[in-house]
Write a protein that holds these residues in place. Structure first.
Motif, short mmCIF file in Angstrom:
data_model
loop_
_atom_site.label_atom_id
_atom_site.label_comp_id
_atom_site.label_asym_id
_atom_site.label_seq_id
_atom_site.Cartn_x
_atom_site.Cartn_y
_atom_site.Cartn_z
N UNK A 65 0.84 -1.21 0.00
CA UNK A 65 0.00 0.00 0.00
C UNK A 65 0.87 1.25 0.00
N UNK A 66 0.55 2.18 -0.85
CA UNK A 66 1.30 3.43 -0.89
C UNK A 66 0.51 4.50 -0.15
N UNK A 67 1.17 5.23 0.76
CA UNK A 67 0.42 6.15 1.60
C UNK A 67 0.04 7.45 0.88
N UNK A 68 0.92 7.97 0.01
CA UNK A 68 0.57 9.18 -0.74
C UNK A 68 1.57 9.32 -1.87
N UNK A 69 1.34 10.26 -2.76
CA UNK A 69 2.26 10.42 -3.89
C UNK A 69 3.52 11.15 -3.49
N UNK A 70 3.41 11.96 -2.44
CA UNK A 70 4.58 12.75 -2.04
C UNK A 70 5.55 11.92 -1.23
N UNK A 71 6.80 12.02 -1.61
CA UNK A 71 7.80 11.26 -0.86
C UNK A 71 8.27 11.99 0.37
N UNK A 72 8.93 11.26 1.25
CA UNK A 72 9.54 11.87 2.43
C UNK A 72 10.60 10.93 2.97
N UNK A 73 11.66 11.52 3.51
CA UNK A 73 12.70 10.70 4.11
C UNK A 73 12.70 10.90 5.63
N UNK A 74 12.44 9.82 6.35
CA UNK A 74 12.54 9.87 7.80
C UNK A 74 13.90 9.29 8.18
N UNK A 75 14.67 10.03 8.95
CA UNK A 75 15.97 9.53 9.43
C UNK A 75 15.74 9.24 10.91
N UNK A 76 15.63 7.95 11.22
CA UNK A 76 15.05 7.57 12.51
C UNK A 76 16.06 6.94 13.46
N UNK A 77 16.07 7.42 14.69
CA UNK A 77 16.87 6.78 15.73
C UNK A 77 15.96 5.84 16.51
N UNK A 78 16.41 4.59 16.65
CA UNK A 78 15.54 3.63 17.33
C UNK A 78 15.91 3.45 18.80
N UNK A 79 16.89 4.23 19.27
CA UNK A 79 17.31 4.06 20.66
C UNK A 79 18.24 2.86 20.79
N UNK A 80 18.53 2.48 22.04
CA UNK A 80 19.58 1.47 22.26
C UNK A 80 19.15 0.03 22.04
N UNK A 81 17.85 -0.23 22.07
CA UNK A 81 17.45 -1.63 22.07
C UNK A 81 16.24 -1.89 21.22
N UNK A 82 15.24 -2.54 21.80
CA UNK A 82 14.06 -2.88 21.01
C UNK A 82 13.03 -1.75 21.04
N UNK A 83 11.84 -2.05 20.51
CA UNK A 83 10.83 -0.99 20.33
C UNK A 83 10.36 -0.35 21.64
N UNK A 84 10.56 -1.02 22.78
CA UNK A 84 10.16 -0.42 24.06
C UNK A 84 10.93 0.86 24.36
N UNK A 85 12.12 0.99 23.78
CA UNK A 85 12.98 2.13 24.11
C UNK A 85 13.07 3.13 22.97
N UNK A 86 12.01 3.14 22.13
CA UNK A 86 11.96 4.02 20.96
C UNK A 86 10.86 5.05 21.19
N UNK A 87 10.98 6.25 20.64
CA UNK A 87 9.90 7.22 20.84
C UNK A 87 8.73 6.91 19.88
#
Ligand code: SAH
Length: 258
Positions: free
Chosen positions: A1-23
């Protein structure tokens, strides 16, 4: 599924471990993205979020290629570039934004912060960084060794805690001994040191040393560790086998009686 025609780049920090420690903004951006780019190690940590996505695995050491590819893809699609910790701290944000600037790319981008290794490790070891502190990376892949040596020399004269990133790897096993030797020029051998390996991840291990002890034998330290060397006011919490952390008083005792 494509969310929209406009592109975007997210540069994401996931924190030190798994998803519990991510914003939350980081997990929302990953969900919103069409393509996820990152290396195996980090993508594995956030597996539940990327399972049904188009994933491009990248290998370490090809950061420039990876950055250009992401920028191109993000002209039309939503692309999530995954970094460990915070992407702006020894991470991918710098090189991506350098290339955007150099190529005068009009790509829409957003940097999403994550908990960096220094503060992740601090949270496991009391409050070693309560006030000013500094970080130095011992990796000489991008920074010449003479420059690292000069910065270390200055950092250890400041009297504040110093957190060493990239303390050791197969390619440069001796940089840590060099750094600890420099620390000993200015700091007492009793200075408290914490080594946190795999903070907030499987295989997490924490060990405490005096500066002199770690200089004697740094065999425990590897590239998945950060080394926090206390400042002039830092002290261990507890003694001997019972050390449970490091406290660096921020100075309340100079102002209040408690
Ligand atoms: N952008 C990352 C740092 C990348 S440099 C961040 O903000 O944390 C890679 C170095 O970071 C490793 O060599 C190690 O020193 C440190 N590091 C990253 N994650 C870590 C973790 N979970 N536990 C201990 N050290 C970590």
């Amino acid at each position: 599924m494509q969310s929209s025609n406009r592109g975007k780049l997210f540069i994401i920090g996931i924190g030190p471990g798994n998803t519990d420690f991510m914003i939350k903004r980081a997990s929302d951006a990953i969900r919103e993205s069409d393509i996820i780019i990152g290396n195996d190690f980090y993508l594995n940590l956030i597996k539940p979020l990327v399972e049904d996505k188009e994933v491009i695995y990248s290998s370490m050491g090809k950061e420039v290629e990876r950055a250009r590819r992401c920028i191109e893809l993000a002209e039309k699609k939503k692309v999530a570039m995954i970094s460990g910790g915070d992407p702006g701290i020894y991470g991918m944000a710098g090189i991506v934004i350098e290339i955007i600037k150099k190529d005068s790319s009009g790509v829409d981008y957003e940097v999403i912060p994550g908990v960096t290794a220094a503060t992740a490790a601090a949270s496991r070891t009391g409050s070693p960084l309560s006030g000013d502190y500094t970080t130095i990376s011992l990796s000489d892949l991008l920074t010449p060794l003479e420059v690292i040596e000069k910065r270390l020399d200055l950092a250890f004269q400041m009297g504040v805690p110093v957190v060493l990133y990239n303390p050791k790897s197969n390619g440069r096993p001796h940089n840590l001994a060099m750094a600890l030797g420099t620390a000993l020029k200015y700091k007492s051998g009793d200075t408290p040191v914490a080594v946190v390996k795999n903070s907030h991840r499987e295989g997490e291990e924490i060990r405490y040393y005096t500066l002199a002890e770690l200089f004697e034998d740094d065999g425990f330290v590897d590239m998945r560790s950060v080394v926090t060397i206390g400042g002039e006011e830092s002290e261990f919490i507890g003694e001997g086998e019972d050390i449970s952390g490091i406290i660096t008083p921020r100075g309340y005792d100079r102002k209040y009686v408690y």
